[in-house]
Design a protein around this motif. Sequence first.
Motif, PDB file in Angstrom:
ATOM      1  N   LYS A   1       0.821  -1.214   0.000  1.00 51.39           N
ATOM      2  CA  LYS A   1       0.000   0.000   0.000  1.00 51.39           C
ATOM      3  C   LYS A   1       0.858   1.267   0.000  1.00 51.39           C
ATOM      4  CE  LYS A   1      -3.732  -2.121   2.729  1.00 51.39           C
ATOM      5  NZ  LYS A   1      -4.460  -2.045   4.021  1.00 51.39           N
ATOM      6  N   THR A   2       2.002   1.208   0.688  1.00 51.64           N
ATOM      7  CA  THR A   2       2.877   2.370   0.837  1.00 51.64           C
ATOM      8  C   THR A   2       4.326   1.913   0.704  1.00 51.64           C
ATOM      9  OG1 THR A   2       3.060   2.068   3.238  1.00 51.64           O
ATOM     10  CG2 THR A   2       1.254   3.450   2.443  1.00 51.64           C
ATOM     11  N   ASP A   3       5.244   2.882   0.706  1.00 52.98           N
ATOM     12  CA  ASP A   3       6.662   2.544   0.769  1.00 52.98           C
ATOM     13  C   ASP A   3       6.936   1.847   2.096  1.00 52.98           C
ATOM     14  OD1 ASP A   3       6.954   3.832  -1.619  1.00 52.98           O
ATOM     15  OD2 ASP A   3       8.039   5.566  -0.821  1.00 52.98           O
ATOM     16  N   LEU A   4       7.726   0.769   2.023  1.00 50.21           N
ATOM     17  CA  LEU A   4       8.058  -0.010   3.211  1.00 50.21           C
ATOM     18  C   LEU A   4       9.537  -0.359   3.199  1.00 50.21           C
ATOM     19  CD1 LEU A   4       5.182  -2.666   3.102  1.00 50.21           C
ATOM     20  CD2 LEU A   4       5.278  -0.715   4.662  1.00 50.21           C
ATOM     21  N   TYR A   5       9.998  -0.868   4.321  1.00 50.27           N
ATOM     22  CA  TYR A   5      11.282  -1.529   4.385  1.00 50.27           C
ATOM     23  C   TYR A   5      11.032  -2.946   4.913  1.00 50.27           C
ATOM     24  CZ  TYR A   5      13.884   2.721   3.401  1.00 50.27           C
ATOM     25  OH  TYR A   5      14.391   3.824   2.782  1.00 50.27           O
ATOM     26  N   VAL A   6      11.803  -3.885   4.424  1.00 45.95           N
ATOM     27  CA  VAL A   6      11.673  -5.269   4.860  1.00 45.95           C
ATOM     28  C   VAL A   6      12.866  -5.623   5.727  1.00 45.95           C
ATOM     29  CG1 VAL A   6      11.421  -7.670   4.150  1.00 45.95           C
ATOM     30  CG2 VAL A   6      10.455  -5.857   2.733  1.00 45.95           C
ATOM     31  N   ILE A   7      12.579  -6.051   6.962  1.00 46.72           N
ATOM     32  CA  ILE A   7      13.618  -6.484   7.891  1.00 46.72           C
ATOM     33  C   ILE A   7      13.265  -7.893   8.358  1.00 46.72           C
ATOM     34  CG2 ILE A   7      14.785  -6.041  10.081  1.00 46.72           C
ATOM     35  CD1 ILE A   7      14.055  -3.095   9.780  1.00 46.72           C
ATOM     36  N   ASN A   8      14.086  -8.851   7.968  1.00 46.41           N
ATOM     37  CA  ASN A   8      13.844 -10.256   8.327  1.00 46.41           C
ATOM     38  C   ASN A   8      12.429 -10.696   7.971  1.00 46.41           C
ATOM     39  OD1 ASN A   8      16.450 -10.553   9.413  1.00 46.41           O
ATOM     40  ND2 ASN A   8      15.783  -9.719  11.382  1.00 46.41           N
ATOM     41  N   GLY A   9      11.960 -10.292   6.798  1.00 48.78           N
ATOM     42  CA  GLY A   9      10.660 -10.714   6.315  1.00 48.78           C
ATOM     43  C   GLY A   9       9.484  -9.934   6.861  1.00 48.78           C
ATOM     44  N   ARG A  10       9.725  -8.968   7.761  1.00 51.97           N
ATOM     45  CA  ARG A  10       8.654  -8.177   8.353  1.00 51.97           C
ATOM     46  C   ARG A  10       8.632  -6.784   7.751  1.00 51.97           C
ATOM     47  NH1 ARG A  10       8.621 -13.024  10.031  1.00 51.97           N
ATOM     48  NH2 ARG A  10       7.686 -13.537  12.050  1.00 51.97           N
ATOM     49  N   ALA A  11       7.420  -6.231   7.571  1.00 55.07           N
ATOM     50  CA  ALA A  11       7.261  -4.888   7.035  1.00 55.07           C
ATOM     51  C   ALA A  11       7.541  -3.855   8.123  1.00 55.07           C
ATOM     52  CB  ALA A  11       5.848  -4.714   6.504  1.00 55.07           C
ATOM     53  N   THR A  12       8.341  -2.862   7.789  1.00 62.20           N
ATOM     54  CA  THR A  12       8.665  -1.771   8.705  1.00 62.20           C
ATOM     55  C   THR A  12       8.439  -0.455   7.976  1.00 62.20           C
ATOM     56  OG1 THR A  12      10.337  -3.118   9.809  1.00 62.20           O
ATOM     57  CG2 THR A  12      10.458  -0.752  10.144  1.00 62.20           C
ATOM     58  N   LEU A  13       7.739   0.460   8.585  1.00 63.10           N
ATOM     59  CA  LEU A  13       7.439   1.739   7.948  1.00 63.10           C
ATOM     60  C   LEU A  13       8.691   2.613   7.891  1.00 63.10           C
ATOM     61  CD1 LEU A  13       3.959   2.336   9.577  1.00 63.10           C
ATOM     62  CD2 LEU A  13       4.436   1.671   7.219  1.00 63.10           C
ATOM     63  N   PRO A  14       8.778   3.494   6.887  1.00 62.43           N
ATOM     64  CA  PRO A  14      10.016   4.259   6.653  1.00 62.43           C
ATOM     65  C   PRO A  14      10.502   5.059   7.845  1.00 62.43           C
ATOM     66  CG  PRO A  14       8.565   4.431   4.754  1.00 62.43           C
ATOM     67  CD  PRO A  14       7.782   3.726   5.826  1.00 62.43           C
ATOM     68  N   TRP A  15       9.574   5.624   8.650  1.00 58.50           N
ATOM     69  CA  TRP A  15      10.045   6.469   9.746  1.00 58.50           C
ATOM     70  C   TRP A  15      10.708   5.689  10.872  1.00 58.50           C
ATOM     71  CZ3 TRP A  15       4.932   6.740   7.968  1.00 58.50           C
ATOM     72  CH2 TRP A  15       4.009   5.932   8.631  1.00 58.50           C
ATOM     73  N   ASN A  16      10.633   4.358  10.823  1.00 65.07           N
ATOM     74  CA  ASN A  16      11.358   3.551  11.806  1.00 65.07           C
ATOM     75  C   ASN A  16      12.814   3.328  11.413  1.00 65.07           C
ATOM     76  OD1 ASN A  16       9.202   3.112  13.616  1.00 65.07           O
ATOM     77  ND2 ASN A  16       8.346   1.549  12.249  1.00 65.07           N
ATOM     78  N   ILE A  17      13.089   3.518  10.118  1.00 60.82           N
ATOM     79  CA  ILE A  17      14.461   3.384   9.649  1.00 60.82           C
ATOM     80  C   ILE A  17      15.264   4.592  10.124  1.00 60.82           C
ATOM     81  CG2 ILE A  17      15.942   3.211   7.606  1.00 60.82           C
ATOM     82  CD1 ILE A  17      14.236   0.737   8.153  1.00 60.82           C
ATOM     83  N   GLY A  18      16.468   4.345  10.547  1.00 62.99           N
ATOM     84  CA  GLY A  18      17.284   5.425  11.093  1.00 62.99           C
ATOM     85  C   GLY A  18      17.262   5.437  12.603  1.00 62.99           C
TER      86      GLY A  18
END
Length: 314
Positions: A21-38
Amino acid sequence: MAKTNIGWTDDSWNPLRYRTKTDLYVINGRATLPWNIGQGLTGVKLPAGTSGHHCEKISPGCAHCYSCAMNARKLSWGTGLDYVPQNTEHLEPYLDEEAFNAPLRWKRPRMVFPFSMTDLFGAWVPEELQMRLMHRMADASAHTFQVLTKRPDIAVRFMEKFKALRGVPPNVWIGTSVENKLMAEQRMPWLIVCPAAKRFVSYEPALELVDFKKWLPYIHWGIIGGESGTGARGFQIEWADATVKDFAAAGVPLWVKQMGKHCYQGTDRVVLTGKGEDPKEWPEEIRCQQMPEGFEIKPKGKQNGQTGTEALQA
């Protein structure tokens, strides 16, 4: 439509797909929203609209899901996301219209394993899409669709609704997967009351001996097989032997698919080729690959010299 090496069907069909639905990041197969990166997290970027497949693991038979492993290959064609509930909220289902319309173009009647990459009766699949897909299968009446689910309770409720709309589709079979005694006790009572042209059970991957005798009068076909792939769990030839005998006694056709990657007879390891798919390597008494009367599987590989697009359109 895709050619498949699955012995008990001709082709697979996967018009039901999922995209982010939106831009995501994948960490160990789990979806993580961009603002959690960093915030101490790093991952692989997954742009909005990235397409693949999705399902939710529900029982021990899902542990080494081939579909999940294939979807993890993001660079090839998947999302890279694991089949877990926390990823579902980040995805939206849609129909690949070209694939959705394909059954109406197929010239040669065939056995089709639909939704081999997901579960049509998953709670995350909107009923509107379930209806469109069931209508499409019913409309493609020259072909037989072998629908397999781990959620036969939802299948029963849906098929009752569909039956009220246009009757039981004569070309759509409904089956459920059973891997152990607990899943048999939970799923088989639902399967045997499901309105379907034929009801079948897939005892694969078989993880322990299951006694199907009390349900056999109400089903039309069965499949049994051991597990293959990374982390495959063991399969006992004795399970196949008992299942073949029980199905034969009840007059229900059975397809023994494979012995799996790790096969045993008693405590002795039985060395077989690959997934143990070659019946010539099995004890003669379990060389059983039967379809319901009036149905057969076409030989695998190229048909009448067809290749490429010709074969896909046949």
